[in-house]
Design an enzyme around this catalytic site. Sequence first.
Site, PDB file in Angstrom:
ATOM      1  N   ASP A 118     -61.033 -30.184   3.141  1.00  0.00           N
ATOM      2  CA  ASP A 118     -61.215 -28.905   3.862  1.00  0.00           C
ATOM      3  C   ASP A 118     -60.988 -28.119   3.044  1.00  0.00           C
ATOM      4  O   ASP A 118     -60.760 -27.608   2.310  1.00  0.00           O
ATOM      5  CB  ASP A 118     -60.377 -28.941   5.208  1.00  0.00           C
ATOM      6  CG  ASP A 118     -60.504 -29.862   6.315  1.00  0.00           C
ATOM      7  OD1 ASP A 118     -61.393 -30.307   6.285  1.00  0.00           O
ATOM      8  OD2 ASP A 118     -59.578 -29.743   7.791  1.00  0.00           O
ATOM      9  N   ASP A 129     -54.254 -32.492   5.701  1.00  0.00           N
ATOM     10  CA  ASP A 129     -55.468 -32.630   5.233  1.00  0.00           C
ATOM     11  C   ASP A 129     -55.082 -33.566   3.724  1.00  0.00           C
ATOM     12  O   ASP A 129     -54.136 -33.421   3.357  1.00  0.00           O
ATOM     13  CB  ASP A 129     -55.810 -31.693   4.993  1.00  0.00           C
ATOM     14  CG  ASP A 129     -56.541 -30.880   6.617  1.00  0.00           C
ATOM     15  OD1 ASP A 129     -56.826 -31.955   7.439  1.00  0.00           O
ATOM     16  OD2 ASP A 129     -56.126 -30.181   7.112  1.00  0.00           O
ATOM     17  N   ASP A 144     -56.011 -35.499  10.552  1.00  0.00           N
ATOM     18  CA  ASP A 144     -56.651 -34.142  10.455  1.00  0.00           C
ATOM     19  C   ASP A 144     -57.441 -34.210   9.138  1.00  0.00           C
ATOM     20  O   ASP A 144     -58.391 -35.481   9.667  1.00  0.00           O
ATOM     21  CB  ASP A 144     -55.936 -33.374   9.868  1.00  0.00           C
ATOM     22  CG  ASP A 144     -56.221 -31.944  10.401  1.00  0.00           C
ATOM     23  OD1 ASP A 144     -57.956 -32.339  11.245  1.00  0.00           O
ATOM     24  OD2 ASP A 144     -55.784 -31.112  10.340  1.00  0.00           O
ATOM     25  N   ARG A 169     -68.222 -34.589  10.953  1.00  0.00           N
ATOM     26  CA  ARG A 169     -67.993 -33.265   9.772  1.00  0.00           C
ATOM     27  C   ARG A 169     -68.213 -33.890   8.396  1.00  0.00           C
ATOM     28  O   ARG A 169     -67.022 -33.637   7.936  1.00  0.00           O
ATOM     29  CB  ARG A 169     -66.363 -32.583   9.638  1.00  0.00           C
ATOM     30  CG  ARG A 169     -66.277 -32.675  11.373  1.00  0.00           C
ATOM     31  CD  ARG A 169     -64.715 -31.627  11.780  1.00  0.00           C
ATOM     32  NE  ARG A 169     -64.335 -30.942  12.553  1.00  0.00           N
ATOM     33  CZ  ARG A 169     -63.382 -30.859  13.450  1.00  0.00           C
ATOM     34  NH1 ARG A 169     -62.154 -30.806  12.564  1.00  0.00           N
ATOM     35  NH2 ARG A 169     -62.997 -30.489  14.292  1.00  0.00           N
TER      36      ARG A 169
END
Length: 423
Positions: free
Chosen positions: A246, A203, A242, A299
């Site tokens: 996060d 990430d 990815d 997301r």
Amino acid sequence: MAVLAGCTALVLTVTGTGAQAGSRDLGREVLAAHDGWASEGAGTTGGSAAHAEHVYTVTTWAEFRQALADGGDAPKIIKVKGMIDAVSEGCDAFAADGYDFQQYLADYDPQVWGNDTPLSGEQEDLRDASADNQGKAIKVSVPANTTIVGVGKNSGILGGSLQIKGVDNVILRNLTVEAPIDCFPQWDPTDDNKTGAWNSEYDGVVVYGSTHVWIDHNTFTDGRYPDSSLPSYLGKTYQQHDGLVDIVRGSNYVTVSWNSFEDHDKTMLIGNSDSAAATDTGKLKVTLHHNRFEDIVERAPRVRFGQVDSYNNHFVVTEDQSYGYTFGIGIESRLYATHNAFSLPKGVSAARTLKKWKEAPLTAENNYVNGKLTDLIAVHNAEIPEESLQSGAGWKPTLRTRVDSPRAVPWLVDHRAGAGRVC
């Protein structure tokens, strides 16, 4: 306290380290009181109190890594000047001796390997070793009491992964972060209902078990490597991305403000596992405000467990992009989403802005879609009754700066969110 109209409220701390009255030093600025969950308790000050010997200006990835390592948890300010590249030597520099991608494809072609058994064998071992080499090179640990800021309008990080892991009090501002490319994705023949899929790591930013983190006025993007440019192998897209940001594993008190998230698929997880109740229950308190999300597939964010406050964000879905959903409603989440603006093209219903993964109530009020007040939950439940959502998150945010009219959000956020636009 200097309150800047239309921007995040700021406190400018001037210490005896060379900052002059009236000058602007982003490294000395701290999160204002009441600006989201990261202002809870002692608030978020990052490295604003750093002594002169712990203020660094870096122009290469090696210098950046050294600055992060120097001085332990003493307050530090790292100023990134220009775009620094974590993968400047290319993917081949990480490849283990003997790794051959064409041989990998031949060995694990479903017509040879099938779709019932996880991979094993020499080429998979060599791929794993290559991936380990890359991970060691591009992942960096951000220590406690650190501020990382971009200098000017065009500074940031290409292909690196910032790991904010197990620490407190970190600020990231004014950076352009191009999402890391996984040079060695793994083929999983059993994924996607046993049709196989490529799975990637890394990430752009990971907040892992950390507290008091402020992520402000950054641009997060796939940049030179949009998913549309990725090739296909074994009949599936060779996925090399990815997440962008996060927030996972018991992280708490995070404010994400005035950022631009662009051209990405799986953008932001808040809580990464349904089985993480022991670490995540009562935590994952995150505020998202005045961010712009454009060409984002899904997301934005997907939430588990956390009390997430999302207000005054602008979500832009363009006509030809792939689009799944905006808010993902996951296990024991309590999303409070109000005063946001959505710009949706013809053929994309407001019902799709919400996606139910597990039963969890949410509040979604005073949101506007294409300039019109829209009850997102009611529209979703009417059009997708098999995923009916409950209204009422059971809590109300108190840590908010000025809440702008959602009618004004598109112009305001589009002109002021992202790197190079700190005002």
